[in-house]
Write an enzyme that holds these catalytic residues in place. Structure first.
Site, PDB file in Angstrom:
ATOM      1  N   HIS A   1      33.350 -27.824 -13.671  1.00 40.78           N
ATOM      2  CA  HIS A   1      32.592 -28.691 -12.778  1.00 40.78           C
ATOM      3  C   HIS A   1      33.541 -29.750 -12.223  1.00 40.78           C
ATOM      4  O   HIS A   1      34.165 -30.478 -12.989  1.00 40.78           O
ATOM      5  CB  HIS A   1      31.467 -29.347 -13.594  1.00 40.78           C
ATOM      6  CG  HIS A   1      30.483 -30.122 -12.805  1.00 40.78           C
ATOM      7  ND1 HIS A   1      30.745 -31.373 -12.301  1.00 40.78           N
ATOM      8  CD2 HIS A   1      29.213 -29.823 -12.441  1.00 40.78           C
ATOM      9  CE1 HIS A   1      29.679 -31.814 -11.669  1.00 40.78           C
ATOM     10  NE2 HIS A   1      28.733 -30.886 -11.733  1.00 40.78           N
TER      11      HIS A   1
ATOM     12  N   HIS B   1      30.798 -26.979  -5.993  1.00 44.03           N
ATOM     13  CA  HIS B   1      31.474 -27.956  -6.851  1.00 44.03           C
ATOM     14  C   HIS B   1      31.640 -27.478  -8.293  1.00 44.03           C
ATOM     15  O   HIS B   1      32.287 -28.150  -9.095  1.00 44.03           O
ATOM     16  CB  HIS B   1      30.708 -29.282  -6.847  1.00 44.03           C
ATOM     17  CG  HIS B   1      29.413 -29.201  -7.599  1.00 44.03           C
ATOM     18  ND1 HIS B   1      28.319 -28.513  -7.118  1.00 44.03           N
ATOM     19  CD2 HIS B   1      29.063 -29.680  -8.811  1.00 44.03           C
ATOM     20  CE1 HIS B   1      27.339 -28.591  -8.011  1.00 44.03           C
ATOM     21  NE2 HIS B   1      27.767 -29.281  -9.049  1.00 44.03           N
TER      22      HIS B   1
END
Length: 161
Positions: free
Chosen positions: A84, A69
């Site tokens: 992110h 992620h």
């Protein structure tokens, strides 16, 4: 013969382009206190309208999160970026993410790096905000983030050095 071949002028570190299309917001508006307080560094977030993260500039992939992620990049001027995808998406354990690069790889601005499933993220009750921060801000006093607009991936400038 390549005697007179022009060297490509590389503006690495001069500006960062939108790494996904969508609405650009200041980092302080991200619904996560670690990011919004700038504890990890200053940056922006994009509320995405696309599902692929591309390199905001030329650089080298420095790390990829085990859960896919997030990833880090180091630019030629020494700036360290963290990108992110989503808020609390580490809880998905990698579900809904597909990494398109590898740690240590040199990448060019606009190169696809990560795909994500926004519908899946949001179906789990999580925000899909795509956050980009410079983690070593103290070394870049002239850094300016640009927000408050709709960005076009690989075209809109979101940060200038």
């Amino acid at each position: 013969m390549a005697f007179f071949k022009r060297k490509e002028k590389v503006e690495t570190g001069k500006e960062l382009k939108a790494y996904v299309s969508g609405q650009v917001i200041p980092i302080t508006e991200v619904n996560d206190p670690v990011f919004s307080s700038k504890a990890l560094g200053d940056g922006i977030a994009i509320r995405p309208s696309g599902n692929t993260i591309t390199a905001p500039c030329n650089g080298e992939i420095s790390m990829i999160a085990e859960t896919s992620h997030a990833f880090g990049m180091v630019l030629s001027n020494g700036a360290e970026l963290l990108i992110h995808v989503g808020i609390d998406t580490v809880s998905l354990g990698g579900e809904g993410f597909r990494v398109l690069t590898e740690s240590g790889k040199k990448v060019k601005q606009g190169e696809p790096l990560l795909e994500f499933d926004q519908a899946l993220i949001e179906s789990k009750g999580l925000a899909a905000d795509c956050i980009m921060i410079v983690t070593n801000m103290d070394e870049f006093a002239n850094l300016k983030f640009i927000s408050g607009m709709d960005a076009v991936q690989n075209e809109t400038k979101v940060c200038a050095f």
